[in-house]
Design a protein around this motif. Structure first.
Motif, PDB file in Angstrom:
ATOM      1  N   GLU A 294       0.684  -1.235   0.197  1.00 54.25           N
ATOM      2  CA  GLU A 294       0.031   0.107   0.059  1.00 54.25           C
ATOM      3  C   GLU A 294       0.754   1.540  -0.185  1.00 54.25           C
ATOM      4  N   ARG A 295       1.306   1.265   0.855  1.00 52.80           N
ATOM      5  CA  ARG A 295       2.471   2.343   0.924  1.00 52.80           C
ATOM      6  C   ARG A 295       3.715   2.342  -0.234  1.00 52.80           C
ATOM      7  N   VAL A 296       4.376   2.036  -1.117  1.00 50.16           N
ATOM      8  CA  VAL A 296       5.327   1.875  -1.719  1.00 50.16           C
ATOM      9  C   VAL A 296       4.878   1.962  -3.005  1.00 50.16           C
ATOM     10  N   LEU A 297       3.916   1.145  -2.919  1.00 44.76           N
ATOM     11  CA  LEU A 297       2.869   0.690  -5.095  1.00 44.76           C
ATOM     12  C   LEU A 297       2.273   1.853  -4.947  1.00 44.76           C
ATOM     13  N   GLY A 298       1.104   2.084  -3.156  1.00 38.17           N
ATOM     14  CA  GLY A 298      -0.283   2.447  -4.150  1.00 38.17           C
ATOM     15  C   GLY A 298      -1.504   1.937  -4.506  1.00 38.17           C
ATOM     16  N   PHE A 299      -0.990  -0.276  -3.503  1.00 39.76           N
ATOM     17  CA  PHE A 299      -1.795  -0.886  -3.777  1.00 39.76           C
ATOM     18  C   PHE A 299      -3.253  -0.994  -2.731  1.00 39.76           C
ATOM     19  N   SER A 300      -4.436  -0.841  -3.964  1.00 40.86           N
ATOM     20  CA  SER A 300      -5.568  -0.563  -2.783  1.00 40.86           C
ATOM     21  C   SER A 300      -7.025  -1.635  -3.553  1.00 40.86           C
ATOM     22  N   PRO A 301      -6.684  -2.554  -2.625  1.00 43.63           N
ATOM     23  CA  PRO A 301      -7.609  -4.045  -3.259  1.00 43.63           C
ATOM     24  C   PRO A 301      -8.419  -3.402  -3.609  1.00 43.63           C
ATOM     25  N   LYS A 302      -9.696  -3.789  -4.176  1.00 42.74           N
ATOM     26  CA  LYS A 302     -10.868  -3.179  -4.857  1.00 42.74           C
ATOM     27  C   LYS A 302     -11.527  -4.298  -3.838  1.00 42.74           C
ATOM     28  N   TYR A 303     -11.545  -5.739  -3.697  1.00 40.58           N
ATOM     29  CA  TYR A 303     -12.610  -6.826  -3.085  1.00 40.58           C
ATOM     30  C   TYR A 303     -12.486  -7.383  -1.610  1.00 40.58           C
ATOM     31  N   SER A 304     -12.730  -7.729  -1.233  1.00 39.34           N
ATOM     32  CA  SER A 304     -12.705  -8.301   0.230  1.00 39.34           C
ATOM     33  C   SER A 304     -12.612  -9.859  -0.067  1.00 39.34           C
ATOM     34  N   ASN A 305     -12.436 -11.025   0.842  1.00 39.54           N
ATOM     35  CA  ASN A 305     -12.194 -12.240   0.738  1.00 39.54           C
ATOM     36  C   ASN A 305     -14.398 -12.469   0.016  1.00 39.54           C
ATOM     37  N   LYS A 306     -15.206 -11.988   1.272  1.00 44.36           N
ATOM     38  CA  LYS A 306     -16.385 -12.393   0.251  1.00 44.36           C
ATOM     39  C   LYS A 306     -16.307 -11.453  -0.892  1.00 44.36           C
ATOM     40  N   ASP A 307     -16.224 -10.454  -0.858  1.00 43.11           N
ATOM     41  CA  ASP A 307     -16.432 -10.444  -3.086  1.00 43.11           C
ATOM     42  C   ASP A 307     -15.936 -11.433  -3.881  1.00 43.11           C
ATOM     43  N   ALA A 308     -14.434 -11.666  -3.045  1.00 44.88           N
ATOM     44  CA  ALA A 308     -13.797 -12.786  -4.273  1.00 44.88           C
ATOM     45  C   ALA A 308     -14.390 -14.042  -4.407  1.00 44.88           C
ATOM     46  N   LEU A 309     -15.070 -14.661  -3.115  1.00 46.52           N
ATOM     47  CA  LEU A 309     -15.944 -15.970  -3.240  1.00 46.52           C
ATOM     48  C   LEU A 309     -16.592 -15.969  -3.990  1.00 46.52           C
ATOM     49  N   ILE A 310     -17.367 -14.810  -4.005  1.00 42.21           N
ATOM     50  CA  ILE A 310     -18.912 -15.557  -4.488  1.00 42.21           C
ATOM     51  C   ILE A 310     -19.037 -14.345  -5.600  1.00 42.21           C
ATOM     52  N   ARG A 311     -17.650 -14.100  -6.362  1.00 38.83           N
ATOM     53  CA  ARG A 311     -17.446 -13.245  -8.004  1.00 38.83           C
ATOM     54  C   ARG A 311     -16.914 -14.898  -8.442  1.00 38.83           C
ATOM     55  N   ASN A 312     -16.118 -15.587  -7.471  1.00 41.79           N
ATOM     56  CA  ASN A 312     -15.417 -16.738  -8.150  1.00 41.79           C
ATOM     57  C   ASN A 312     -16.838 -17.645  -8.009  1.00 41.79           C
ATOM     58  N   TYR A 313     -17.839 -18.047  -7.333  1.00 44.37           N
ATOM     59  CA  TYR A 313     -18.916 -18.665  -7.098  1.00 44.37           C
ATOM     60  C   TYR A 313     -19.747 -18.278  -8.414  1.00 44.37           C
ATOM     61  N   GLU A 314     -19.839 -17.217  -8.746  1.00 44.07           N
ATOM     62  CA  GLU A 314     -21.293 -16.957  -9.612  1.00 44.07           C
ATOM     63  C   GLU A 314     -20.479 -17.698 -10.880  1.00 44.07           C
ATOM     64  N   TRP A 315     -19.025 -17.142 -10.785  1.00 42.78           N
ATOM     65  CA  TRP A 315     -18.203 -17.566 -12.354  1.00 42.78           C
ATOM     66  C   TRP A 315     -18.247 -19.310 -12.954  1.00 42.78           C
ATOM     67  N   TYR A 316     -18.094 -20.075 -11.830  1.00 43.27           N
ATOM     68  CA  TYR A 316     -18.367 -21.997 -11.309  1.00 43.27           C
ATOM     69  C   TYR A 316     -20.370 -22.345 -11.863  1.00 43.27           C
ATOM     70  N   LEU A 317     -20.461 -20.848 -11.703  1.00 39.94           N
ATOM     71  CA  LEU A 317     -22.295 -21.495 -11.153  1.00 39.94           C
ATOM     72  C   LEU A 317     -22.083 -21.293 -13.402  1.00 39.94           C
TER      73      LEU A 317
END
Length: 347
Positions: A294-317
């Protein structure tokens, strides 16, 4: 500025997501993989080379005219030990040797938080001791040491240590949970399930790679942990998938000691898809500090664990028909459930 990128392991889960990401940024993309590049949506936009990172001729051919390498190719833990050492160590050295010889601008190495082994504290920092568990973890630690050799020679070699990442195209071990969720089953977790466990969305990983590719070398020629900013306990985050599935099912805690003993036996017998690093850490706390990124690269993740899991599950279905009869040991196909398929009946 348009650059020419080589993605090793370009036919894999991270490879295709990164290819799409780079193409969306107007970059030129070449892939190198043992498996054919079979993604119709971008096939005409990618120079796809079928080859082995252990083959010096294939590597030299793939690197011709390349500005930036993103090295994602790796043998996963379910491979035989000799294959893991050969691909994850010899392959990395081949890639770095030829990249150095051809004057590649940057070599971004995708490592793993598996290099920390089974830690005794959290959050994990980039400066913590490396202690790879099993052939995969050992090979990942050695691969990083090879990267440092070439950094010392003057190459720009950012090292990224991502948490387990998920998103479109990801199957592997996560397909076990998604299969049970779609069939209206409860899902077991080792221990209480109250352990904090951090994941990562592949789109956020691609953003981190993009930052390492474009920021000044003096900023990025370092090692970075990458993971979700927002994450909860295993019970909370997995329950979100079951809730989304809509059958009213629950996460079921199971005693950790007896379960691990059973999984060790099943692994030795070759009838479980789970390997030591998965089941030994599943019931433990597992999260890294992303403060440095975050400090050096300015990395700012958009997705929480729940967001990522549900997004993956939607793709799976949405894509179930395309892989319902497939299985193997890569992240692109569901892993064989083995003895766990029998256990599913009781949940």
């Amino acid at each position: 500025m348009t650059k020419s990128y080589l993605i090793t392991g370009g036919s894999g889960f991270l490879g295709i997501n990164l290819a799409r990401y780079l193409l969306s940024q107007g970059q030129r993309v070449t892939t190198l993989d043992l498996l054919p590049f079979d993604y119709e949506d971008v096939r005409d936009q990618v120079v796809a080379i079928t080859g082995d990172i252990r083959d010096k001729e294939a590597v030299a051919k793939a690197l011709a005219g390349i500005d930036i390498v993103v090295h994602t190719a790796a043998a996963l833990p379910l491979y035989k030990p000799e294959e893991i050492y050969s691909i994850d160590i010899d392959g990395v050295r081949n890639m770095l040797e030829e990249s150095y010889r051809q004057g590649v601008e940057r070599f971004i190495h995708i490592s793993s938080t598996a290099v920390y082994g089974i830690p005794d504290h959290h959050p994990l920092l980039e400066t913590d001791k490396l202690d790879g568990v099993g052939p995969y973890g050992e090979a990942k630690v050695k691969a990083e040491s090879i990267c440092l050799e070439y950094r010392d020679k003057g190459m720009c070699v950012p090292i990224i240590r991502p948490k387990s990442f998920i998103g479109p195209e990801r199957l592997g071990v996560f397909a076990l949970m998604y299969d049970w969720a779609k069939d209206g089953k409860n899902f077991p977790v080792l221990g209480s399930g109250d352990n904090l466990y951090q994941y990562l969305d592949v789109e956020d990983l691609c953003d981190a790679i993009g930052l390492c590719a474009t920021l000044p070398c003096e900023k990025v020629n370092d090692t970075f942990n990458i993971g979700a900013k927002e994450y909860g306990t295993t019970r909370e985050d997995f329950q979100a998938v079951l809730d989304y599935a809509g059958f009213g099912k629950r996460i079921i805690p199971i005693p950790e000691g007896p379960a691990i003993f059973t999984l060790r036996v099943l692994e030795k017998l070759g009838i479980s898809p789970l390997y030591k690093w998965v089941y030994e850490t599943a019931g433990k706390e597992s999260f890294v500090s992303i403060e440095k990124a975050e400090r050096v690269l300015g990395f700012s993740p958009k997705y929480s664990n729940k967001d990522a899991l549900i997004r993956n599950y939607e793709w799976y279905l949405d894509n179930l028909d395309s892989f319902s009869n497939a299985s193997g040991i890569t992240h692109r196909v569901p892993w064989k459930q083995g003895a766990l398929k029998v256990a599913k009946v009781f949940f």
